[in-house]
Motif scaffolding. Structure first.
Motif, PDB file in Angstrom:
ATOM      1  N   ASN A  77       0.868  -1.174   0.000  1.00 49.79           N
ATOM      2  CA  ASN A  77       0.000   0.000   0.000  1.00 49.79           C
ATOM      3  C   ASN A  77       0.911   1.233   0.000  1.00 49.79           C
ATOM      4  OD1 ASN A  77      -1.644   2.177   0.702  1.00 49.79           O
ATOM      5  ND2 ASN A  77      -2.970   0.929   2.008  1.00 49.79           N
ATOM      6  N   SER A  78       1.002   1.903  -1.123  1.00 49.29           N
ATOM      7  CA  SER A  78       1.925   3.021  -1.283  1.00 49.29           C
ATOM      8  C   SER A  78       1.658   4.135  -0.278  1.00 49.29           C
ATOM      9  CB  SER A  78       1.823   3.583  -2.710  1.00 49.29           C
ATOM     10  OG  SER A  78       2.689   4.676  -2.880  1.00 49.29           O
ATOM     11  N   SER A  79       0.391   4.381   0.041  1.00 49.27           N
ATOM     12  CA  SER A  79       0.064   5.448   1.004  1.00 49.27           C
ATOM     13  C   SER A  79       0.538   5.084   2.405  1.00 49.27           C
ATOM     14  CB  SER A  79      -1.439   5.729   1.003  1.00 49.27           C
ATOM     15  OG  SER A  79      -2.168   4.592   1.441  1.00 49.27           O
ATOM     16  N   SER A  80       0.560   3.785   2.724  1.00 48.21           N
ATOM     17  CA  SER A  80       1.093   3.359   4.028  1.00 48.21           C
ATOM     18  C   SER A  80       2.583   3.660   4.110  1.00 48.21           C
ATOM     19  CB  SER A  80       0.858   1.863   4.249  1.00 48.21           C
ATOM     20  OG  SER A  80      -0.508   1.553   4.359  1.00 48.21           O
ATOM     21  N   VAL A  81       3.302   3.365   3.028  1.00 41.14           N
ATOM     22  CA  VAL A  81       4.747   3.626   3.012  1.00 41.14           C
ATOM     23  C   VAL A  81       5.011   5.122   3.116  1.00 41.14           C
ATOM     24  CG1 VAL A  81       6.895   3.318   1.732  1.00 41.14           C
ATOM     25  CG2 VAL A  81       5.135   1.535   1.656  1.00 41.14           C
ATOM     26  N   GLU A  82       4.193   5.943   2.454  1.00 41.09           N
ATOM     27  CA  GLU A  82       4.366   7.397   2.533  1.00 41.09           C
ATOM     28  C   GLU A  82       4.073   7.917   3.940  1.00 41.09           C
ATOM     29  OE1 GLU A  82       5.668   9.640   0.392  1.00 41.09           O
ATOM     30  OE2 GLU A  82       6.230   7.780  -0.631  1.00 41.09           O
ATOM     31  N   SER A  83       3.062   7.381   4.585  1.00 44.71           N
ATOM     32  CA  SER A  83       2.768   7.780   5.969  1.00 44.71           C
ATOM     33  C   SER A  83       3.935   7.422   6.878  1.00 44.71           C
ATOM     34  CB  SER A  83       1.490   7.099   6.461  1.00 44.71           C
ATOM     35  OG  SER A  83       0.372   7.524   5.726  1.00 44.71           O
ATOM     36  N   TYR A  84       4.522   6.261   6.635  1.00 46.32           N
ATOM     37  CA  TYR A  84       5.673   5.827   7.428  1.00 46.32           C
ATOM     38  C   TYR A  84       6.864   6.750   7.160  1.00 46.32           C
ATOM     39  CZ  TYR A  84       8.698   2.415   9.812  1.00 46.32           C
ATOM     40  OH  TYR A  84       9.545   1.791  10.693  1.00 46.32           O
ATOM     41  N   ARG A  85       7.047   7.163   5.896  1.00 47.74           N
ATOM     42  CA  ARG A  85       8.116   8.098   5.544  1.00 47.74           C
ATOM     43  C   ARG A  85       7.973   9.383   6.369  1.00 47.74           C
ATOM     44  NH1 ARG A  85      10.769   9.540   0.503  1.00 47.74           N
ATOM     45  NH2 ARG A  85       9.281   8.287  -0.715  1.00 47.74           N
ATOM     46  N   ARG A  86       6.744   9.898   6.466  1.00 41.32           N
ATOM     47  CA  ARG A  86       6.520  11.143   7.220  1.00 41.32           C
ATOM     48  C   ARG A  86       6.874  10.969   8.686  1.00 41.32           C
ATOM     49  NH1 ARG A  86       2.176  11.412   3.522  1.00 41.32           N
ATOM     50  NH2 ARG A  86       0.706  10.451   4.989  1.00 41.32           N
ATOM     51  N   MET A  87       6.615   9.790   9.234  1.00 41.65           N
ATOM     52  CA  MET A  87       6.969   9.534  10.628  1.00 41.65           C
ATOM     53  C   MET A  87       8.485   9.459  10.793  1.00 41.65           C
ATOM     54  SD  MET A  87       4.015   6.816  11.784  1.00 41.65           S
ATOM     55  CE  MET A  87       4.278   7.021  13.533  1.00 41.65           C
TER      56      MET A  87
END
Length: 501
Positions: free
Chosen positions: A166-176
């Protein structure tokens, strides 16, 4: 040899088995050996016959040397059993009613050695259930074999790649990962490079080409729901908020639900933790020494650690969901897979022995759980510091359950009358057991109402009586949580002793 009176014989149960063994080690001993070693251990007593007229009969043994010789010869014969759990210190000869019996303590086998099976045939694996031995089911065998490995989620997957995430999950993790750091290297990194750095995407060192592959932990943590269930068909995460255990949920987050079509571990954790925090708006009962901000902060940490614990330690291949239930007075976190440490070790902290080290790393890289082995102490400290009923922890054969209470021990028993509650609160405040005269003098309760209240508290197994007559005292009946609280207090005293000396 230690003499034992007949009255000390208990009934058979999950951890106790009697067997007749006059002149030889009984053949069915080995089924019990396998079942005890594969579950929680137990004691086999040779020389006691099955009940007659409701009582076990001590028949004794005649050939002590032969039985012991046969026992250890067979234990060390790989054709008989695949692993020996028993040492000489686990075997004792005793005397009951002037007759010899042999006590054999069978410890639970290490996870890495299970299943324990007979005659070189893994299908002859037994499980202890109540007071009987039975063949392990196919699922139970698979569970033991799977959990003999130290790290279940490090497997590198063929035919899976970044498109299954899930690309949006990876992006959310990037922000963290970036947090407040404007110069963070993660701003410019590709998703693939981030996944490699955090251990979700790993080089296959068994291949000459050294190709990078998605790890099982990476798929479970960031994956698209459909991709996850193609590999792990029993993957199911479920959160429910109810006003009572008998009512239908009033809020729910679950994999496969139309409202949450693409849940993975990361998304489930973030959504459910926010919902759990909202439930803390319910009133805590606080005394004059506590502040609402402190109890809320402490409890948020306990909720976070309990939720992370369920997701980190789960066996995702087992056919049972990870379930989080929120009620007005308590929370229940359950996951398939027993804890790989004892409840006492969980409370003390230290080596947590997680099943899924990749998932652990992914949680810790962004501060979503405490350092290794500190989650258990944090969960108990939240209750202890704020005078709440201590958590209940159950480590079952294929499941772990943690129950967090938002109420104190007294309020967890709404059926008690006013006098019973007063007496229980007084006992709880006492460091040691207390006498009836002390309780009555301090609480101004008449003997009639005191005797009534004490009897009801004992009948409900909330308190226990110690001694008789004038020396009678009363203390809290130690459930798992109260016993563990005492252990924690003892550990703190030991730590202080060694620091000060």
């Amino acid at each position: 040899m230690t003499p034992i009176r007949k009255r000390q014989l208990s009934n058979e149960g999950k951890h106790l088995e009697y067997k007749t063994a006059k002149n030889a080690l009984p053949k069915d001993f080995w089924e019990t050996y396998s079942s005890f070693a594969n579950t929680e251990g137990g004691l086999v007593v040779l020389g006691v016959a099955e009940p007659k007229k409701g009582e076990f009969e001590v028949v004794g043994i005649n050939s002590e040397a032969k039985i012991l010789s046969d026992l250890f010869n067979s234990l060390n014969n790989k054709q008989k059993v695949n692993f020996n759990c028993i040492s000489e210190k686990d075997v004792q000869v005793r005397v009951i009613d002037e007759k010899k019996v042999i006590e054999i303590k069978v410890p639970e086998a290490p996870q890495s050695k299970k299943p324990i099976y007979l005659n070189g045939n893994i299908k002859k694996t037994y499980i202890r259930e109540y007071e009987g031995d039975r063949h392990a089911s196919e699922d139970e065998l698979k569970y033991m074999i799977r959990n003999s490995k130290d790290n279940l989620d490090s497997e590198l997957l063929d035919n899976y790649d970044i498109t299954d995430l899930n690309s949006s999950s990876v992006e959310s993790y990037r922000r963290m990962l970036i947090g407040q750091d404007e110069n963070s290297k993660y701003h410019q990194m590709s998703q693939e490079d981030i996944l490699i750095e955090i251990g979700a995407y790993k080089k296959d060192r068994t291949s000459s080409k050294g190709k990078y592959k998605l790890s099982l932990g990476g798929l479970l943590f960031f994956g698209n729901y459909q991709s996850i269930t193609e590999l792990v068909p029993h993957f199911h995460l479920d959160y429910q908020y109810k006003t009572s255990s008998n009512e239908r949920w009033i809020d729910r987050v679950a994999t496969g639900d139309p409202s949450y079509t693409n849940l993975n571990i990361f998304e489930f954790f973030r959504i459910v933790l926010d919902k759990l925090k909202i439930t803390l708006a319910d009133e805590f009962k606080l005394d004059e020494n506590l502040s609402r901000s402190r109890v809320t902060t402490d409890f948020e940490i306990a909720l976070r650690e309990s939720l992370a614990n369920a997701l980190i330690h789960a066996d995702y291949y087992f056919e049972e969901p990870i379930k989080v239930e929120a009620y007005r007075g308590y929370y229940i976190f359950s996951n398939p897979g027993n804890m790989r440490i004892s409840v006492e070790e969980f409370l003390r902290g230290g080596d947590s022995k997680p099943r899924n080290n990749t998932i652990v790393t992914l949680f810790r890289r962004v501060g979503l759980c405490e350092r290794a082995g500190s989650g258990g102490p944090k969960i108990f400290q939240a209750a202890e510091r704020n005078k709440l009923k201590l958590p209940d922890v159950k480590n079952e054969a294929h499941k772990t359950i943690i129950k967090l209470w938002k109420i104190d021990i007294v309020d967890s028993h709404p059926e008690l009358n006013d006098n019973e509650k007063k007496i229980l609160r007084y006992i709880l405040k006492s460091i040691s057991s207390v006498s009836s005269s002390e309780i009555r003098d301090n609480l101004k309760i008449t003997k009639y109402y005191f005797d009534q209240a004490i009897k009801n508290l004992i009948d409900k197994k909330i308190i226990v009586q110690e001694g008789k007559g004038r020396s009678t005292k009363y203390a809290l009946n130690q459930s798992t949580s109260e016993y563990l609280a005492q252990l924690q207090h003892a550990y703190k005293q030991l730590e202080e002793f060694y620091i000060n000396n």
